[in-house]
Write a protein that holds these residues in place. Sequence first.
Motif, PDB file in Angstrom:
ATOM      1  N   ARG A 151      35.236 -14.563  -8.582  1.00 38.68           N
ATOM      2  CA  ARG A 151      35.829 -13.908  -7.420  1.00 38.68           C
ATOM      3  C   ARG A 151      35.499 -12.422  -7.456  1.00 38.68           C
ATOM      4  O   ARG A 151      35.263 -11.847  -8.516  1.00 38.68           O
ATOM      5  CB  ARG A 151      37.342 -14.116  -7.387  1.00 38.68           C
ATOM      6  N   SER A 155      46.122 -11.653  -8.938  1.00 39.43           N
ATOM      7  CA  SER A 155      45.060 -12.224  -8.122  1.00 39.43           C
ATOM      8  C   SER A 155      45.575 -12.393  -6.698  1.00 39.43           C
ATOM      9  O   SER A 155      46.663 -12.934  -6.489  1.00 39.43           O
ATOM     10  CB  SER A 155      44.628 -13.583  -8.682  1.00 39.43           C
ATOM     11  N   LYS A 175      39.268 -18.242  -1.418  1.00 39.13           N
ATOM     12  CA  LYS A 175      39.585 -18.994  -2.629  1.00 39.13           C
ATOM     13  C   LYS A 175      40.968 -18.594  -3.116  1.00 39.13           C
ATOM     14  O   LYS A 175      41.358 -17.443  -3.042  1.00 39.13           O
ATOM     15  CB  LYS A 175      38.582 -18.712  -3.748  1.00 39.13           C
ATOM     16  N   GLY A 176      41.690 -19.575  -3.654  1.00 34.25           N
ATOM     17  CA  GLY A 176      42.881 -19.270  -4.423  1.00 34.25           C
ATOM     18  C   GLY A 176      44.128 -18.932  -3.643  1.00 34.25           C
ATOM     19  O   GLY A 176      44.110 -18.655  -2.449  1.00 34.25           O
ATOM     20  N   ASP A 177      45.241 -18.986  -4.347  1.00 33.06           N
ATOM     21  CA  ASP A 177      46.530 -18.481  -3.937  1.00 33.06           C
ATOM     22  C   ASP A 177      46.855 -17.315  -4.865  1.00 33.06           C
ATOM     23  O   ASP A 177      46.236 -17.173  -5.930  1.00 33.06           O
ATOM     24  CB  ASP A 177      47.604 -19.561  -4.097  1.00 33.06           C
ATOM     25  N   PHE A 191      41.943 -28.022  -9.002  1.00 32.31           N
ATOM     26  CA  PHE A 191      41.275 -26.765  -9.298  1.00 32.31           C
ATOM     27  C   PHE A 191      39.838 -27.043  -9.747  1.00 32.31           C
ATOM     28  O   PHE A 191      39.576 -27.210 -10.939  1.00 32.31           O
ATOM     29  CB  PHE A 191      42.034 -25.996 -10.385  1.00 32.31           C
ATOM     30  N   TYR A 204      42.619 -19.363 -16.173  1.00 33.69           N
ATOM     31  CA  TYR A 204      42.880 -19.296 -14.738  1.00 33.69           C
ATOM     32  C   TYR A 204      41.947 -20.241 -13.987  1.00 33.69           C
ATOM     33  O   TYR A 204      40.946 -20.733 -14.521  1.00 33.69           O
ATOM     34  CB  TYR A 204      42.717 -17.868 -14.216  1.00 33.69           C
ATOM     35  N   PHE A 244      40.870 -21.661  -9.576  1.00 33.59           N
ATOM     36  CA  PHE A 244      41.005 -21.458  -8.145  1.00 33.59           C
ATOM     37  C   PHE A 244      40.517 -22.681  -7.384  1.00 33.59           C
ATOM     38  O   PHE A 244      39.698 -23.464  -7.864  1.00 33.59           O
ATOM     39  CB  PHE A 244      40.188 -20.235  -7.695  1.00 33.59           C
ATOM     40  N   ARG A 249      44.426 -22.672  -3.692  1.00 27.87           N
ATOM     41  CA  ARG A 249      45.339 -22.727  -4.837  1.00 27.87           C
ATOM     42  C   ARG A 249      44.842 -21.767  -5.902  1.00 27.87           C
ATOM     43  O   ARG A 249      43.642 -21.478  -5.982  1.00 27.87           O
ATOM     44  CB  ARG A 249      45.413 -24.141  -5.434  1.00 27.87           C
ATOM     45  N   GLY A 250      45.743 -21.314  -6.743  1.00 30.40           N
ATOM     46  CA  GLY A 250      45.346 -20.458  -7.842  1.00 30.40           C
ATOM     47  C   GLY A 250      46.388 -20.456  -8.944  1.00 30.40           C
ATOM     48  O   GLY A 250      47.577 -20.634  -8.685  1.00 30.40           O
TER      49      GLY A 250
END
Length: 210
Positions: A24, A79, A87-89, A115, A190, A192, A198-199
């Motif tokens: 990211r 994040s 991407k991701g939370d 993920f 971690y 994503f 989602r993260g």
Amino acid sequence: PLALHVPPLATWGTKFLLAPFAGRTGVQNFKAISAEAASIIYTCGTTSRGAQGVTTLEINTDEYCYVESSQPLLLVQLSTGGSIDSKGDPAVAMISPIDQYVSEIAFFSLPTSNFPSNYISVTVSTEHYDAESIMLDGAAIDCEWQEIRNDEEEIVGYGCSKVVTSGANDPTQHSVTHTGANGLLSVLVYGFSAFPGRGYAFLAGQKIAV
């Protein structure tokens, strides 16, 4: 929702190695919280900044960095959500002070059904750096190590980030071990997902100072 246990002030630290989230760009920052007026110095590439008499300081960076303070800090890595890069939370993780690194860490990566991308970021001080002695699941870690420098351009540590495998529907256990004599390190875990966003992120472990 974001949830994080805040450790006692006695466990906060003064020296930290920072690693950006892999996969990211432009989606993270670090927040340093001091219980007392502090002088905070941090370095990111050729950029150095200082702040005095502050209780909080946000550090925005996508590079490996070093933070040092004259007073103990609680340092967390944040994040952002997928509005930046799809991407991701939002996710948050504590950063371990260097003096609370450990020699061995076991952790789980989460299922790829939720993920598709699971990562680790490993940091180690210069004193304990030996790439051949740092093992992922029993084999020398295959990582592109990056130098981490202080304001005087001295190398104070190294960091690297790497994809870790995970099962389709079940978490997968991994371990990172420093096999060198008294070798110490830190691991951030971690992952994503883009659709749906989602993260997650967490510090895999540390030796809490008492």
